[in-house]
Design a protein around this motif. Structure first.
Motif, PDB file in Angstrom:
ATOM      1  N   LYS A  30    -101.502  35.655  12.555  1.00  0.00           N
ATOM      2  CA  LYS A  30    -100.998  34.319  12.264  1.00  0.00           C
ATOM      3  C   LYS A  30    -101.313  33.876  10.839  1.00  0.00           C
ATOM      4  N   THR A  31    -102.288  34.545  10.213  1.00  0.00           N
ATOM      5  CA  THR A  31    -102.628  34.229   8.823  1.00  0.00           C
ATOM      6  C   THR A  31    -101.755  35.000   7.847  1.00  0.00           C
ATOM      7  N   LEU A  32    -101.500  36.273   8.137  1.00  0.00           N
ATOM      8  CA  LEU A  32    -100.759  37.128   7.198  1.00  0.00           C
ATOM      9  C   LEU A  32     -99.246  37.067   7.378  1.00  0.00           C
ATOM     10  N   VAL A  33     -98.790  37.009   8.630  1.00  0.00           N
ATOM     11  CA  VAL A  33     -97.351  37.138   8.893  1.00  0.00           C
ATOM     12  C   VAL A  33     -96.512  36.048   8.222  1.00  0.00           C
ATOM     13  N   PRO A  34     -96.828  34.747   8.371  1.00  0.00           N
ATOM     14  CA  PRO A  34     -95.957  33.743   7.750  1.00  0.00           C
ATOM     15  C   PRO A  34     -95.813  33.871   6.230  1.00  0.00           C
ATOM     16  N   PRO A  35     -96.902  34.067   5.441  1.00  0.00           N
ATOM     17  CA  PRO A  35     -96.709  34.189   3.991  1.00  0.00           C
ATOM     18  C   PRO A  35     -95.863  35.393   3.572  1.00  0.00           C
ATOM     19  N   VAL A  36     -95.895  36.471   4.367  1.00  0.00           N
ATOM     20  CA  VAL A  36     -95.058  37.634   4.055  1.00  0.00           C
ATOM     21  C   VAL A  36     -93.630  37.415   4.547  1.00  0.00           C
ATOM     22  N   MET A  37     -93.506  36.722   5.654  1.00  0.00           N
ATOM     23  CA  MET A  37     -92.208  36.525   6.288  1.00  0.00           C
ATOM     24  C   MET A  37     -91.356  35.498   5.564  1.00  0.00           C
ATOM     25  N   PHE A  59     -88.829  26.536  10.010  1.00  0.00           N
ATOM     26  CA  PHE A  59     -89.111  25.310  10.742  1.00  0.00           C
ATOM     27  C   PHE A  59     -89.063  25.508  12.258  1.00  0.00           C
ATOM     28  N   SER A  60     -88.456  26.587  12.716  1.00  0.00           N
ATOM     29  CA  SER A  60     -88.378  26.846  14.156  1.00  0.00           C
ATOM     30  C   SER A  60     -89.380  27.931  14.557  1.00  0.00           C
ATOM     31  N   PHE A  61     -89.054  29.192  14.291  1.00  0.00           N
ATOM     32  CA  PHE A  61     -89.923  30.274  14.702  1.00  0.00           C
ATOM     33  C   PHE A  61     -91.262  30.247  13.973  1.00  0.00           C
ATOM     34  N   GLY A  62     -91.229  29.911  12.665  1.00  0.00           N
ATOM     35  CA  GLY A  62     -92.470  29.875  11.891  1.00  0.00           C
ATOM     36  C   GLY A  62     -93.459  28.862  12.442  1.00  0.00           C
ATOM     37  N   ALA A  63     -92.964  27.684  12.794  1.00  0.00           N
ATOM     38  CA  ALA A  63     -93.838  26.658  13.387  1.00  0.00           C
ATOM     39  C   ALA A  63     -94.305  27.092  14.778  1.00  0.00           C
ATOM     40  N   TRP A  64     -93.389  27.666  15.571  1.00  0.00           N
ATOM     41  CA  TRP A  64     -93.753  28.130  16.915  1.00  0.00           C
ATOM     42  C   TRP A  64     -94.796  29.237  16.865  1.00  0.00           C
ATOM     43  N   LEU A  65     -94.725  30.082  15.841  1.00  0.00           N
ATOM     44  CA  LEU A  65     -95.674  31.184  15.703  1.00  0.00           C
ATOM     45  C   LEU A  65     -97.106  30.664  15.587  1.00  0.00           C
ATOM     46  N   LEU A  66     -97.277  29.532  14.916  1.00  0.00           N
ATOM     47  CA  LEU A  66     -98.608  28.960  14.723  1.00  0.00           C
ATOM     48  C   LEU A  66     -99.026  28.054  15.871  1.00  0.00           C
ATOM     49  N   ASP A  67     -98.062  27.485  16.551  1.00  0.00           N
ATOM     50  CA  ASP A  67     -98.364  26.602  17.670  1.00  0.00           C
ATOM     51  C   ASP A  67     -97.225  26.699  18.685  1.00  0.00           C
ATOM     52  N   LYS A 113     -96.678  25.204  21.241  1.00  0.00           N
ATOM     53  CA  LYS A 113     -96.298  23.931  21.855  1.00  0.00           C
ATOM     54  C   LYS A 113     -95.277  23.154  21.018  1.00  0.00           C
ATOM     55  N   VAL A 114     -94.915  23.708  19.868  1.00  0.00           N
ATOM     56  CA  VAL A 114     -93.966  23.030  18.984  1.00  0.00           C
ATOM     57  C   VAL A 114     -92.615  22.885  19.676  1.00  0.00           C
ATOM     58  N   ARG A 115     -92.018  21.719  19.558  1.00  0.00           N
ATOM     59  CA  ARG A 115     -90.691  21.474  20.135  1.00  0.00           C
ATOM     60  C   ARG A 115     -89.626  21.915  19.130  1.00  0.00           C
ATOM     61  N   LEU A 116     -88.964  23.010  19.445  1.00  0.00           N
ATOM     62  CA  LEU A 116     -88.015  23.597  18.502  1.00  0.00           C
ATOM     63  C   LEU A 116     -86.787  22.727  18.287  1.00  0.00           C
ATOM     64  N   MET A 117     -86.454  21.877  19.237  1.00  0.00           N
ATOM     65  CA  MET A 117     -85.246  21.068  19.100  1.00  0.00           C
ATOM     66  C   MET A 117     -85.365  20.027  17.987  1.00  0.00           C
ATOM     67  N   THR A 118     -86.591  19.749  17.528  1.00  0.00           N
ATOM     68  CA  THR A 118     -86.756  18.755  16.457  1.00  0.00           C
ATOM     69  C   THR A 118     -86.185  19.250  15.131  1.00  0.00           C
ATOM     70  N   ILE A 119     -85.892  20.566  15.025  1.00  0.00           N
ATOM     71  CA  ILE A 119     -85.347  21.089  13.774  1.00  0.00           C
ATOM     72  C   ILE A 119     -84.000  20.457  13.443  1.00  0.00           C
ATOM     73  N   TRP A 120     -83.259  20.030  14.476  1.00  0.00           N
ATOM     74  CA  TRP A 120     -81.933  19.459  14.232  1.00  0.00           C
ATOM     75  C   TRP A 120     -82.023  18.080  13.594  1.00  0.00           C
ATOM     76  N   LYS A 121     -83.238  17.528  13.510  1.00  0.00           N
ATOM     77  CA  LYS A 121     -83.416  16.241  12.856  1.00  0.00           C
ATOM     78  C   LYS A 121     -83.736  16.386  11.368  1.00  0.00           C
ATOM     79  N   VAL A 122     -83.931  17.614  10.899  1.00  0.00           N
ATOM     80  CA  VAL A 122     -84.250  17.844   9.486  1.00  0.00           C
ATOM     81  C   VAL A 122     -83.004  17.561   8.639  1.00  0.00           C
TER      82      VAL A 122
END
Length: 291
Positions: free
Chosen positions: A90-97, A133-141, A143-152
């Motif tokens: 969870k520390t390495l994957v997002p900065p590389v991804m 904003f979807s998978f990246g946030a879910w990867l760290l938590d 419990k993140v509600r993925l549907m909130t991305i449509w409000k960005v």
């Protein structure tokens, strides 16, 4: 060639450097400016870029899919690397991804290839952002509600711009010019804010920071190279794909790590060193793509 590369990269790093110096000396609070940028100026840039050109599925969809493949493949490679080295995935994957395709990628595409490169790179930028904003946030938590991305706002602007481009509707030119002028604020503000953000970051894990900073562009360019060998993209898209692969870690990785308490100091080190290392990796990528 060297003079061309310097001429392309100098404005980017000059504005980042100004932001860094101002950040060190004045400690400005850019919270409101960054919110305005993400909620107003970037959506205006996205909409203007997509609405001002006809949507061509034969060009835009393959580029969109290529971006998704690059982001996902980078994440898988980083996960394997983390497991092999004992680093927290969870520390390495997002900065590389997830790379800095907003702050550095958008202005670099325009400076290197002209205004005609803005719209296709916006497609890449939004594909990466949607995943972040979807998978990246879910990867760290989880419990993140993925549907909130449509409000960005930038996501809404993407679909609005695509709808206009696909329908063939011609936006009234003075209105489009106004939106475009608002969008033009976003790129220098992103570069300046990147410098300010970097001035506030601290390098606490030099070894891991260098490791992540080098892994991000090397993995990205390797995947881009494989993709270009397998699929025949138009010349401009080939260049944009390779540039996309060479970009450093996104600053948003640090913000997410801080928000979800995932070793933010280590992520900050990778982001800071990675963006400094862009001075080396971006010229290398430009050598391959400039005619």
């Amino acid at each position: 060639m060297l003079i061309r590369i310097v001429a392309i990269l100098f404005p980017l790093f000059a504005i980042v450097a100004v932001g860094f110096v101002v950040g060190r000396r004045m400690r400005p609070d850019l919270a409101h400016a960054n919110k305005l940028n993400m909620d107003v100026f970037v959506p205006a840039l996205v909409f203007a870029a997509l609405a001002s050109k006809p949507f061509r599925p034969e060009n835009d969809i393959p580029l969109l899919l290529a971006t998704v493949v690059m982001v996902v493949a980078s994440g898988l490679a980083a996960w394997a690397l983390a497991r092999a080295t004992g680093i927290q995935p969870k520390t390495l994957v997002p900065p590389v991804m997830f790379n800095n395709c907003g702050n550095l990628g958008l202005p670099l595409a325009v400076l290197a290839f002209g205004e005609q490169a803005l719209a296709p790179f916006v497609v890449m930028f939004m594909a990466s952002n949607l995943l972040h904003f979807s998978f990246g946030a879910w990867l760290l938590d989880h419990k993140v509600r993925l549907m909130t991305i449509w409000k960005v706002p930038s996501v809404l602007a993407t679909f609005a711009g695509l709808a206009v481009g696909m329908s063939g509707v011609v936006v009234w030119e003075p209105l489009l010019t106004s939106i475009r002028m608002l969008g033009e604020i976003s790129i220098p503000l992103m570069l300046f804010a990147l410098g300010v953000r970097l001035s506030d970051s601290r390098i606490t894990s030099i070894g891991l920071g260098v490791f992540g900073a080098v892994a991000r562009p090397l993995i990205g360019m390797a995947i881009a190279g494989i993709l270009l060998m397998l699929v025949d993209f138009p010349p401009q898209q080939q260049a944009l794909i390779l540039i996309f692969g060479a970009l450093p870690p996104a600053v948003l990785n640090y913000i997410f790590a801080e928000r979800y308490h995932q070793e933010p100091e280590k992520v900050a080190s990778m982001v800071l060193i990675g963006n400094m290392a862009a001075v080396v990796f971006l010229p290398v990528a430009l050598v391959f793509v400039l005619p």
